[in-house]
Structure formats: C-alpha cells, structure tokens
Design an enzyme around this catalytic site. Sequence first.
Site, mmCIF file in Angstrom:
data_model
loop_
_atom_site.group_PDB
_atom_site.id
_atom_site.type_symbol
_atom_site.label_atom_id
_atom_site.label_comp_id
_atom_site.label_asym_id
_atom_site.label_seq_id
_atom_site.Cartn_x
_atom_site.Cartn_y
_atom_site.Cartn_z
ATOM 1 N N SER A 190 0.824 -1.205 0.000
ATOM 2 C CA SER A 190 0.000 0.000 0.000
ATOM 3 C C SER A 190 0.864 1.264 0.000
ATOM 4 O O SER A 190 1.690 1.439 -0.897
ATOM 5 C CB SER A 190 -0.958 -0.048 1.201
ATOM 6 O OG SER A 190 -2.004 0.882 1.050
ATOM 7 N N ASP B 126 -6.358 -3.810 -1.647
ATOM 8 C CA ASP B 126 -5.207 -3.456 -0.815
ATOM 9 C C ASP B 126 -4.463 -4.671 -0.260
ATOM 10 O O ASP B 126 -5.067 -5.633 0.213
ATOM 11 C CB ASP B 126 -5.698 -2.588 0.350
ATOM 12 C CG ASP B 126 -4.580 -1.844 1.039
ATOM 13 O OD1 ASP B 126 -3.779 -2.488 1.741
ATOM 14 O OD2 ASP B 126 -4.504 -0.615 0.881
#
Length: 310
Positions: A43, A175
Amino acid sequence: MFKILSLDGGGSKGVYSLGVLFEIEKRLGSSLYNHFDYFYGCSTGAIIASALAMKKTIEEIKVLYIEKIPKVMKCFSATKRSQSLRKVLEEYFGKEIRFDAFTKHVGIVATMVEDRAPRIFKTNRDAAFGRKATFIEGFGCTIAEALLASCAANPFFNDIRLYDKNNKTYFTCRDGGYCANNPTLFAIIDALKPLDIDKKDLIVINIGTGDFPRSHNIRLNIGSCKHVLSKDLILDMFDTSSNTNASIVKYLLDDINILRISDSDSHPSLKTNILEYNIEKLEKIFLRGRKSFGDAEDFFKKLFPEAYKG
C-alpha cells in the site's frame, strides 16, 4: 550482506515511515537506493519503496505526501479517491512505465480478490517461485497499476481490475493490507528461497506507520445493500495484520538480523487515520518518525556500522 527494506501500509501515515527513513538516509549519507538490495512494500509502503527503487530521495518523496496525497485523501467518495490516486501515480511514476524500469529487486503486495490470496508484483524472475521461464515483470502491468492495486483499500478506495499478460486473463485486486499489511515475511521468504540468500548474510529493516489515536469514527455506506460499517473495523484489521506478521518474524526468524521501527504515541495532537489530509498533522507525524529512529539507533548502528565510521 543482502539488505532488505520492508515498508508497511497505512495510507497518509506513510509520512511516519518517511520520518524514520529521512534519518536513515542522512545517517547513510546518500539515497537509500545505494544501500538496499530489495525494496518491499504494501500500500503506502509500496509507493515509498517503488520511489526509492527509482532513486528518489526521501525529501523528494515527502513532497508527494505533503502536496499530492492529501488532495487524494480529501476526496469524498471511494471512486473519486481512486481516480485521483491514479492520476497522481501516473504523473509521478509515468503512465506507461513498467517493471523493467526498476534496476533493483522490488516487491509490491496486493490481495487477489478471486483467489482471496496474496498477489505480489515482482521485478525479477530470480525471485519467482515457479514458472521462471515464462515470468513477466509485474505480470505486465505498469508500476502505477500495481501500486493502485496495492493501495485499493476497499471501501475507502475501489478494487482495481488488471490484465495479467503472463496468464492472459483479467484479475481483480484490492489493498495488500488484507493479506499482509506488513510484508516483511514475504520479503524474507523471497530472499531465503528463490534468491537463496543465507540467513547470516541477511539484514532486514522493517518500517511501520506508527500507532496513533484514531481521530474520529466515520461511518460508510457499503455496496448496494447500504450496509453501514465502521471504518475502524477495517483499520483494526490492517493493524492486526501488521502486528501478526511482525510477531511471526520476531519469534520464528529470531536468527536473522531484523530491525522493526513502528512506535506508539498517545498524544492527542497525533490523532489521525489513513485518510489524514491535514498538513500540520502530517508534519507532526513525520517528526514522530524521526524521533522513532533516534530511539532505535543503537541497534541500527550494529547493522550498519559502516555508517558510523569516521
């Protein structure tokens, strides 16, 4: 020695990681590109890791996090945030730049929705676990696309659909925090297995995004059923993922030289969340990261004694 830099996810709190890395870069005396062999990230950590692997300095990356990322986080909806982040990443890394532009090992962690399993974008077939003869860097995706996948923190951002040139099929990602917000374990496995690095020759620096009080509890409408879900539930899951992987590394791989820096601070002025866009708050979090390095510097000195000679 084979040196890994592994960076956790955490949205805007990536400025904490930058604070730690700022001190490390100054201590080492040049761009971190010159001092690490493998850059791994999840991320926001993937954005920073990729920028470092493109020879960016911490001061250059900080400009991105102070001037560009807050505008992304300020968007009202997941769709707007995703569109804004895509624009920022394509401007910063290039719209058509692919993984062959990297000249160091890079690993970007995302979560594959269809398989409910990790999907790791890599730069080098040497780090692949199988089918090396047909390996394609980053599955043929651009750097910006891989980073969008790693940052697609649904419901704050939309999932992203990409094309895998190797398998000639589409896949959906969200994610990387859903499987490994702290990607250090994956990075070590790559080093020990396909790259065949001996444990005694491995140094790992793992930087988290800090543990700060939550600023507020925004509630979101999720999906067509309009189910109301507290974002704190998602954020707790990301934090748990980071802490779980850190514990596994600490107790299972205690014979490897590993330094993790990710401190807690309960001061009210540091209340925040992954969508923080207040510049003053971000600067405070950056400074907290710098302090965290100072608290861990004695152990860092043992791992990088060359940085303290002369």
